[in-house]
Design a protein around this motif. Structure first.
Motif, PDB file in Angstrom:
ATOM      1  N   THR C 237       0.860  -1.198   0.000  1.00 47.08           N
ATOM      2  CA  THR C 237       0.000   0.000   0.000  1.00 47.08           C
ATOM      3  C   THR C 237       0.887   1.235   0.000  1.00 47.08           C
ATOM      4  N   ARG C 238       0.220   2.367  -0.159  1.00 43.74           N
ATOM      5  CA  ARG C 238       0.964   3.634  -0.067  1.00 43.74           C
ATOM      6  C   ARG C 238       0.898   4.208   1.345  1.00 43.74           C
ATOM      7  N   LEU C 239       0.440   3.420   2.253  1.00 42.67           N
ATOM      8  CA  LEU C 239       0.383   3.793   3.681  1.00 42.67           C
ATOM      9  C   LEU C 239      -0.480   5.036   3.892  1.00 42.67           C
ATOM     10  N   GLU C 240      -1.548   5.123   3.106  1.00 40.49           N
ATOM     11  CA  GLU C 240      -2.468   6.234   3.331  1.00 40.49           C
ATOM     12  C   GLU C 240      -3.312   5.914   4.570  1.00 40.49           C
ATOM     13  N   SER C 241      -4.002   6.925   5.044  1.00 41.04           N
ATOM     14  CA  SER C 241      -4.774   6.759   6.285  1.00 41.04           C
ATOM     15  C   SER C 241      -5.730   5.579   6.212  1.00 41.04           C
ATOM     16  N   ALA C 242      -6.371   5.448   5.078  1.00 40.61           N
ATOM     17  CA  ALA C 242      -7.338   4.355   4.953  1.00 40.61           C
ATOM     18  C   ALA C 242      -6.638   3.005   5.042  1.00 40.61           C
ATOM     19  N   ASP C 243      -5.459   2.920   4.418  1.00 41.95           N
ATOM     20  CA  ASP C 243      -4.686   1.675   4.490  1.00 41.95           C
ATOM     21  C   ASP C 243      -4.324   1.360   5.937  1.00 41.95           C
ATOM     22  N   ILE C 244      -3.877   2.406   6.608  1.00 39.25           N
ATOM     23  CA  ILE C 244      -3.426   2.223   7.996  1.00 39.25           C
ATOM     24  C   ILE C 244      -4.600   1.780   8.866  1.00 39.25           C
ATOM     25  N   ASN C 245      -5.712   2.496   8.742  1.00 41.22           N
ATOM     26  CA  ASN C 245      -6.861   2.171   9.594  1.00 41.22           C
ATOM     27  C   ASN C 245      -7.353   0.753   9.350  1.00 41.22           C
ATOM     28  N   ALA C 246      -7.369   0.367   8.087  1.00 39.93           N
ATOM     29  CA  ALA C 246      -7.838  -0.986   7.774  1.00 39.93           C
ATOM     30  C   ALA C 246      -6.901  -2.022   8.394  1.00 39.93           C
ATOM     31  N   ALA C 247      -5.623  -1.759   8.272  1.00 40.33           N
ATOM     32  CA  ALA C 247      -4.649  -2.725   8.787  1.00 40.33           C
ATOM     33  C   ALA C 247      -4.716  -2.827  10.302  1.00 40.33           C
ATOM     34  N   LEU C 248      -5.005  -1.689  10.933  1.00 42.05           N
ATOM     35  CA  LEU C 248      -4.955  -1.693  12.391  1.00 42.05           C
ATOM     36  C   LEU C 248      -6.167  -2.370  13.024  1.00 42.05           C
ATOM     37  N   ASN C 249      -7.216  -2.565  12.257  1.00 38.34           N
ATOM     38  CA  ASN C 249      -8.321  -3.352  12.803  1.00 38.34           C
ATOM     39  C   ASN C 249      -7.830  -4.717  13.258  1.00 38.34           C
ATOM     40  N   THR C 250      -6.893  -5.260  12.504  1.00 41.54           N
ATOM     41  CA  THR C 250      -6.394  -6.583  12.881  1.00 41.54           C
ATOM     42  C   THR C 250      -5.554  -6.501  14.151  1.00 41.54           C
ATOM     43  N   LEU C 251      -4.872  -5.374  14.302  1.00 45.19           N
ATOM     44  CA  LEU C 251      -4.077  -5.233  15.538  1.00 45.19           C
ATOM     45  C   LEU C 251      -4.995  -5.228  16.749  1.00 45.19           C
ATOM     46  N   ALA C 252      -6.099  -4.480  16.648  1.00 45.07           N
ATOM     47  CA  ALA C 252      -7.037  -4.421  17.764  1.00 45.07           C
ATOM     48  C   ALA C 252      -7.557  -5.817  18.106  1.00 45.07           C
ATOM     49  N   GLU C 253      -7.716  -6.655  17.075  1.00 44.03           N
ATOM     50  CA  GLU C 253      -8.242  -8.001  17.331  1.00 44.03           C
ATOM     51  C   GLU C 253      -7.193  -8.950  17.893  1.00 44.03           C
ATOM     52  N   THR C 254      -5.952  -8.776  17.441  1.00 46.28           N
ATOM     53  CA  THR C 254      -4.941  -9.775  17.814  1.00 46.28           C
ATOM     54  C   THR C 254      -4.213  -9.443  19.108  1.00 46.28           C
ATOM     55  N   LEU C 255      -4.162  -8.165  19.460  1.00 44.43           N
ATOM     56  CA  LEU C 255      -3.409  -7.796  20.662  1.00 44.43           C
ATOM     57  C   LEU C 255      -4.135  -8.306  21.912  1.00 44.43           C
ATOM     58  N   ASP C 256      -3.364  -8.840  22.840  1.00 43.02           N
ATOM     59  CA  ASP C 256      -3.959  -9.387  24.067  1.00 43.02           C
ATOM     60  C   ASP C 256      -3.302  -8.700  25.262  1.00 43.02           C
ATOM     61  N   PRO C 257      -3.759  -7.496  25.576  1.00 45.27           N
ATOM     62  CA  PRO C 257      -2.989  -6.667  26.512  1.00 45.27           C
ATOM     63  C   PRO C 257      -3.189  -7.036  27.978  1.00 45.27           C
ATOM     64  N   LEU C 258      -2.229  -6.530  28.768  1.00 45.97           N
ATOM     65  CA  LEU C 258      -2.267  -6.644  30.221  1.00 45.97           C
ATOM     66  C   LEU C 258      -3.259  -5.646  30.795  1.00 45.97           C
ATOM     67  N   SER C 259      -3.727  -5.936  31.986  1.00 40.93           N
ATOM     68  CA  SER C 259      -4.520  -4.975  32.743  1.00 40.93           C
ATOM     69  C   SER C 259      -3.822  -4.796  34.087  1.00 40.93           C
ATOM     70  N   ASP C 260      -3.638  -3.561  34.526  1.00 43.01           N
ATOM     71  CA  ASP C 260      -2.996  -3.352  35.830  1.00 43.01           C
ATOM     72  C   ASP C 260      -3.548  -2.083  36.474  1.00 43.01           C
ATOM     73  N   VAL C 261      -2.902  -1.637  37.547  1.00 43.73           N
ATOM     74  CA  VAL C 261      -3.447  -0.479  38.269  1.00 43.73           C
ATOM     75  C   VAL C 261      -3.473   0.770  37.411  1.00 43.73           C
ATOM     76  N   HIS C 262      -2.620   0.827  36.408  1.00 44.18           N
ATOM     77  CA  HIS C 262      -2.530   2.055  35.630  1.00 44.18           C
ATOM     78  C   HIS C 262      -3.529   2.099  34.479  1.00 44.18           C
ATOM     79  N   ALA C 263      -3.811   0.948  33.889  1.00 43.33           N
ATOM     80  CA  ALA C 263      -4.667   0.970  32.694  1.00 43.33           C
ATOM     81  C   ALA C 263      -5.271  -0.402  32.457  1.00 43.33           C
ATOM     82  N   SER C 264      -6.469  -0.374  31.895  1.00 40.59           N
ATOM     83  CA  SER C 264      -7.166  -1.618  31.567  1.00 40.59           C
ATOM     84  C   SER C 264      -6.617  -2.197  30.266  1.00 40.59           C
ATOM     85  N   ALA C 265      -6.965  -3.450  30.008  1.00 33.87           N
ATOM     86  CA  ALA C 265      -6.565  -4.077  28.742  1.00 33.87           C
ATOM     87  C   ALA C 265      -7.185  -3.322  27.561  1.00 33.87           C
ATOM     88  N   ASP C 266      -8.447  -2.938  27.702  1.00 34.99           N
ATOM     89  CA  ASP C 266      -9.090  -2.193  26.610  1.00 34.99           C
ATOM     90  C   ASP C 266      -8.365  -0.880  26.341  1.00 34.99           C
TER      91      ASP C 266
END
Lengths: 795, 163, 289
Positions: C237-266
């Motif tokens: 892609t040419r890394l335009e905003s639309a490309d980036i946003n589309a690609a990052l949907n998968t990041l939101a799905e695949t990331l499995d974050p920690l939750s602690d006193v400072h911040a939630s997993a979400d």
């Protein structure tokens, strides 16, 4: 009283004490090194609530270099329990847990060894058998009579509960056009000085005297220490010439000191107990207010606030101490700087299985101001009225002072409108509005906070009899003595420690002012507690008023005595003597004069030249009662709390990142009126620092616990103190409305900045979040909290 | 536990001592040499009160063991003044702006500022704030400290001969 | 907060290190900068019987940078790496991250290898190592081995290094062509460990099309991770905003974050996606410039 009349007061002068700190030559308690000194380390409970079944110290005692292991039971048998501020005779508290551990980190035993490292080695070897109990960690659950009693003898987890009604609250609510209610939450934080608490105690059996050096800031500390140790008051000598590395209220290590004193006597050796940071955060008993406010406001369609109902529930932790009294000081400014006709105030203090509280800067006023200012903003929002116009409408006017609020305190003086206007002009507010609106147009969350807050000052203790009718204390005096030697050198003696407030500068400036001698030449020393005159220590924003007043009083006596000596030598009546710039002269005959040095020498050497009946030498002391003090509360709980009321108006610009929830502070202005400033650099410094502390409470700092009562933020990695990056460049705009009650028109300022900062920042953030329909009255507003909240509204 | 003979040059003076392995450098300075100007605030590397100059750079002396300092050259707050009993321009500038209150963080703050001015004679406000960002101060809100460092920079570069 | 007893030895050379480690039955710890280890020692969370000091070993410090890679001796100070011209030229992403490591005073003492070996989930250097597929060299008396960054971290504060191994070198490969980098982190205070940090390096061709991309996320999971799915979607892609946003949907799905006193997993998930979008865009802009 115009400032121009002062010679030294209110001018820029280098603080007297700074040099020793800059040279690395101060004397903090950890710098004290006594011959044969032993070191203590603590064994702390891992459980927030547990019965102590047994303690076995055999292995620990066998470690080379270990001198003693003392348990809570041994200490409790040998000492008197520490007093609480309440009428609660069955609440017992000793420096170490006795029979039950009531919070995680509570001291269970202490080890004394040749070095701190060995003491820590041995502390790990002390075997404690606990029976864990179900903890109470939610303050609202603690209100339930069925909740497990943390102090079974007391019978309930409610330590204090009282409702006062001042004025026709029911009528005002019934008759108001509008009413609103909301809840505000101030989570637990504290002052967390960079120096932890420490004490060194040394028992001199030949003199039967306990010497104590401590990083202490506490009224009646020597008395309470002696009482707990079952020593006569003159059996304890507290050395006040210890530099205290910050306190802002919390450096009240009575329990540490009782323990160190006990150990020093038991072992007949000097014992040093210096908290490390982990001890300090968890077991130092120095956390701060933890409060839920339920606020109700009655107001007219025109924006006049008629009445308030405030219910404040405070989670004081495992022991009462003075924590419940932090609900008491706000009685003296319960409606802030506003004209409010009637107020209902219910104060509730409950115990939970958390670290106990200590007095924190403002003694409960900063949380109260936060709740009040959010209430004012909510009224404006409900009416669709400008927040500033609403404040102008309700602020007490300059021509109304002295002004008595419904709870009985009279405010001494002020010009709140003028200070607000100065702060807005310095913003400048109009430009901030333009900036905010431009930021909003660009899609950002931007807001401005404007608050007007009081700093009651003068450190009276009227909340004590208010919260405990058996306590009829009506004085909270401060003293100062002055000696002038035969060569005319002046030495001023004060009677307590300092923790950064510049009291040596204060006392020397005031004495220099009265005696017209250069403060640079005046030495200020500190008596020890046996040679000291009465003092109540630097609490409650009181030292400018009280030490300043006592020093001025003593200096005036010196001046009168010196003038009388000069009069006799010059053959005139004292009333005919003028004094200026170190010269006594006969009025109208300037040639007939005596120098300061000549008079001082006469006082010390020529009794035959002194007025009849005069004592030789040149010395005086003055003990000052708090202005307006001396009376007990009325039956309905009306009380003159503090004498003087400083005022501050904050104007702050903030942006909140929509995704990260991070708050970035922009322009920050404080309009400040604390009457006459004895030393402006010192007052400004404390105000900048108070704002920084307020930024911490508003955005970063929180002692977090899990539901089992385990502290989750017990290091500096997770209890987040603002660094130079988090504190913006702050602008202070001064205003001076002198107090009619004090020697030079001064008021207190040690809590400045902190009393308005959290309120201002919360209001700015709420202004930023308003377009999303969010109102959040909860501190600290961390990125994690705001980010999640914004996300729920944007979905 | 091992113990170690070390030789350290501190403020121009050579010290020889034998230290246990677990003794931190700050405890060595304070408890063994009685150089108590350097302070202890957290012992886990966050507050900066224990800052010293170590081989020409500011570091935290709570995050080193004394045994590691063998052969090193160190400057502490006691060594900042050009002559005994005096104050450096930086120290004097702190006094002029009242860049301290309780004085507890002050030695570490001076070390951080001293190191900055050695590296950047005329720092911007942002550079000053970055240089002292690892030194927590609870009293001042940092304002008068930033002012002091600016004043010292001006004085040292000759722009402000009087101030 | 005084460390439990231990023996201390200053190693003269690597053989000395190996000899000391081998003799300690797995109970030795290596100290370089000490910025992570000393707090663990004084809080008695780490209790080695022996602390081996590698600061005096010349071959463990130093920076070698050329068009193919930037190699650091493990005990190279972070400040020296931050100020090295070769790092600025050949490893600009690392330089951006180094500026955010701790405070000036901890960078003066802390080392590149020490940060990697201690493996704090939010550490910037580990994130860059993972993002750029750094090669980590570890040696022991039994010899040496090269460890790929994706195989190095095994969990929070843990790595594949054995108690007898010493991390000796780390090499950050340099990408050829038109390359741009972006680094962003979210922390409570500016100098704190990141709640989430995102590093991105892209290469584009003359037409502005992304030919290669590395997108790493730190602080979210126990170890730094790569957003591999998003990377795959962005190549070509040419890394335009639309490309980036589309690609990052998968990041939101695949990331499995920690939750602690400072911040939630979400919270961490949202912020990771947000910062990823910004770092990709800034890397793209830098590559285009």
């Amino acid at each position: 009283m115009a400032e121009a009349k002062f010679r030294y007061i209110a001018t820029k002068r280098r603080p007297k004490e700074d040099r020793r700190f800059l040279a690395g030559a101060a004397q903090f308690v950890a710098d004290i090194n006594l011959q044969g000194m032993l070191h203590a380390a603590l064994v702390a409970s891992p459980y927030s609530f547990a019965r102590i079944k047994s303690i076995d110290a055999k292995v620990a005692l066998a470690l080379p270099g270990v001198h003693a292991v003392v348990t809570g039971a041994e200490l409790a048998a040998a000492t008197e329990p520490m007093m609480s501020g309440l009428d609660a005779p069955k609440l017992f508290r000793w420096p170490m847990a006795h029979q039950m551990a009531r919070y995680a980190g509570e001291w269970v035993a202490v080890v004394v060894a040749d070095t701190r490292a060995i003491a820590e080695d041995a502390a790990e070897l002390v075997e404690v058998d606990y029976e864990p109990l179900t903890p109470v960690t939610d303050p609202e659950a603690a209100l339930d009579p069925a909740s497990p009693a943390i102090h079974p003898e007391h019978g309930s987890n409610i330590l204090f509960r009282k409702k006062w009604t001042w004025g026709p609250v029911a009528e005002d609510f019934a008759g108001a056009d509008r009413r609103l209610a909301f809840r505000a939450r101030w989570h637990r934080s504290s002052t967390v000085p960079i120096e932890t608490f420490g004490v060194v105690a040394s028992w001199d059996h030949a003199r039967q005297l306990l010497d104590v050096w401590a990083s202490i800031q506490m009224p009646k500390y020597p008395d309470q220490l002696a009482r707990a140790l079952r020593l006569p008051g003159n059996g304890v000598r507290v050395h006040f010439d210890v530099d205290v590395g910050g306190s802002y209220g919390v450096k009240r290590g009575l329990k540490h000191s009782i323990l160190a004193g006990f150990l020093a006597r038991k072992l007949d050796a000097p014992v040093r107990l210096i908290e490390d940071r982990l001890d300090n955060m968890r077991g130092g008993d120095a956390q701060g207010p933890d409060r839920i406010f339920d606020m109700e406001v009655a107001f007219t369609n025109a924006g006049v606030i008629r009445a308030l109902k405030i219910r404040a529930l405070d989670d004081c932790g495992a022991h009462a101490g003075r924590a419940p009294l932090q609900l008491g000081k706000p009685v003296g400014a319960i409606c802030g700087p506003y004209r409010v006709n009637s107020v209902e105030y219910e104060a509730i203090s409950v115990t939970t299985n958390k670290t106990p509280q200590e007095a924190v800067r403002g003694f409960g006023q900063a949380p109260t101001n936060f709740a009040l200012e959010n209430a004012v903003d909510r009224v404006a929002s409900a009416l669709g009225m400008d927040r500033i116009a609403l404040r102008r409408l309700n602020l007490i006017r300059a021509d109304e002072f002295p002004y008595t609020i419904p709870s009985g305190s009279a405010y001494d003086s002020g010009d709140y409108h003028a200070v607000l206007d100065k702060a807005l002009a310095a913003g400048p507010y109009d430009a901030l509005i333009v900036r905010r609106d431009a930021a909003r147009a660009a899609g950002k969350l931007a807001g401005i906070g404007v608050v007007t807050c009081l700093e009651p000052s003068g450190g009276n203790s009227s909340f004590e009899p208010l919260f405990n009718p058996k306590n009829d204390t009506t004085t909270w005096m401060e003293a100062c003595s002055i000696k002038v030697d035969a060569a005319g050198s002046i030495t001023v003696s004060m009677n307590t420690t300092s923790s950064g407030q510049g009291h040596e500068t204060l006392a020397s400036t005031v004495v220099g002012e009265v005696l017209e001698r250069d403060p640079e030449t005046i030495r200020v020393v500190r008596a020890d507690s046996l040679s000291a005159l009465p003092s109540n220590s630097p609490v409650g924003s009181r030292m400018a008023i009280m030490l300043g007043g006592a020093a001025a009083g003593a200096a005036k006596k010196i001046k009168e005595t010196a003038a009388a000596i000069a009069a006799k030598k010059l053959g005139v009546a004292p009333a005919e003597i003028d004094y200026a710039d170190g010269v006594f002269s006969v009025r109208g005959e300037p040639g007939k004069k005596l120098t300061w040095q000549a008079v001082c020498e006469t006082a010390h050497r020529r009794f035959h030249e002194l007025p009849d009946g005069m004592e030789p030498g040149l010395q005086a002391f003055h003990v000052l009662e708090v202005p307006t003090g001396g009376t007990l509360p009325t039956a309905d709980g009306r009380v003159q709390m503090y004498p003087c009321y400083s005022f501050e108006s904050h104007v702050v610009y903030a942006e909140v990142d929509r995704v990260t929830g991070q708050v970035t502070l922009g322009r920050y202005v404080v309009g400040h009126d604390c009457g006459t400033m004895i030393n402006p650099d010192i007052v400004h410094g404390m105000t900048y620092g108070g704002v920084a502390h307020g930024i911490g409470a508003a955005l970063y700092e929180r002692f977090r616990y899990d539901d089992q009562g385990q502290l989750l933020s017990g290091t500096f990695m997770d209890y987040l103190i603002p660094s130079s990056h988090e504190v913006p460049d702050i602008a202070i705009v001064d205003h001076c409305t002198p107090s009619p009650l004090t020697a030079f028109g001064q008021k207190g300022s040690g809590e400045a900045g902190y009393l308005g900062g959290p309120a201002a920042i919360s209001c700015a953030v709420n202004d930023a979040l308003a377009p999303l329909g969010i109102f959040l009255a909860e501190l600290p507003m961390t990125p994690g909290l705001l980010g999640d909240l914004i996300a729920t509204k944007q979905k | 536990m091992s113990s170690h003979a070390i030789t350290v040059t501190i403020n121009g003076r050579v010290y020889r001592a034998t230290v246990p392995a677990r003794m931190t450098l700050v405890d060595f300075l304070r408890d063994e040499l009685r150089l108590t100007g350097t302070h202890v605030g957290c012992e886990h590397g966050v507050c900066g009160a224990c800052s010293i100059m170590f081989e020409g750079r500011p570091i935290r002396s709570c995050l080193m063991f004394a045994a590691q300092a063998d052969g090193a050259s160190i400057t502490t707050v006691e060594g900042l003044a050009p002559e005994p009993g005096g104050l450096s321009v930086l120290q004097d500038s702190f006094w002029e702006t009242h860049a301290l209150q309780c004085g507890y963080c002050t030695p570490g703050m001076l070390i951080a500022a001293h190191a900055l001015l050695m590296r950047i004679p005329n720092p911007t406000d942002e550079e000053i704030r970055e240089a002292i960002s690892g030194n927590l101060c609870r009293c001042t809100g940092y304002k008068q400290i930033v002012d002091a460092v600016k004043l010292a920079a001006e004085r040292l570069s000759g722009k402000n001969q009087n101030g | 907060m005084k460390a439990a007893e231990f023996d201390y030895a200053r190693a003269a050379d690597l053989d000395d290190v190996f000899r000391l480690l081998d003799g300690a039955q797995g109970e030795a710890k290596i100290i370089a900068g000490g910025q992570t280890l000393v707090p663990l020692l004084v809080m008695r969370l780490a209790r080695p019987t022996l602390v081996v000091d590698i600061n005096g070993i010349a071959e463990l410090s130093g920076i070698a940078a050329d068009e193919t890679g930037v190699t650091f001796g493990a005990a190279t100070r972070q400040i020296d790496a931050l100020e090295a011209a070769g790092v600025a030229r050949h490893a600009p992403l690392l330089k951006k991250a180094l500026a955010l490591v701790g405070h000036p005073q901890t960078r003066n003492r802390g080392t590149i290898g020490g940060s990697l070996a201690n493996a704090d989930p939010a550490a910037e250097i580990g994130l860059i190592a993972r993002t750029l597929d750094a090669e980590i060299e570890a040696r022991s008396s039994a010899g040496g081995r090269q460890i790929a960054a994706d195989a190095f971290f095994t969990g929070a504060m843990s790595t594949v290094l054995s108690a007898e191994e010493c991390l000796t070198k780390v090499r950050f490969p340099v990408w050829p062509g038109r390359v741009g980098t972006g680094f962003e982190e979210m922390s409570n205070r500016r100098s704190d460990f990141a709640l989430v940090a995102v590093a991105c390096q892209v290469a584009i061709d003359k037409a502005g099309v992304c030919t290669r991309i590395a997108l790493g996320v730190g602080g979210a999971e126990p170890v730094p991770v790569r957003a591999s799915d998003a990377e795959k979607r962005l190549i070509g892609t040419r890394l335009e905003s639309a490309d980036i946003n589309a690609a990052l949907n998968t990041l939101a799905e695949t990331l499995d974050p920690l939750s602690d006193v400072h911040a939630s997993a979400d919270y961490r998930r949202r912020v990771a996606v947000h910062l990823a979008a910004r770092t990709i865009a800034s890397a793209r802009d830098e590559a285009r410039a």
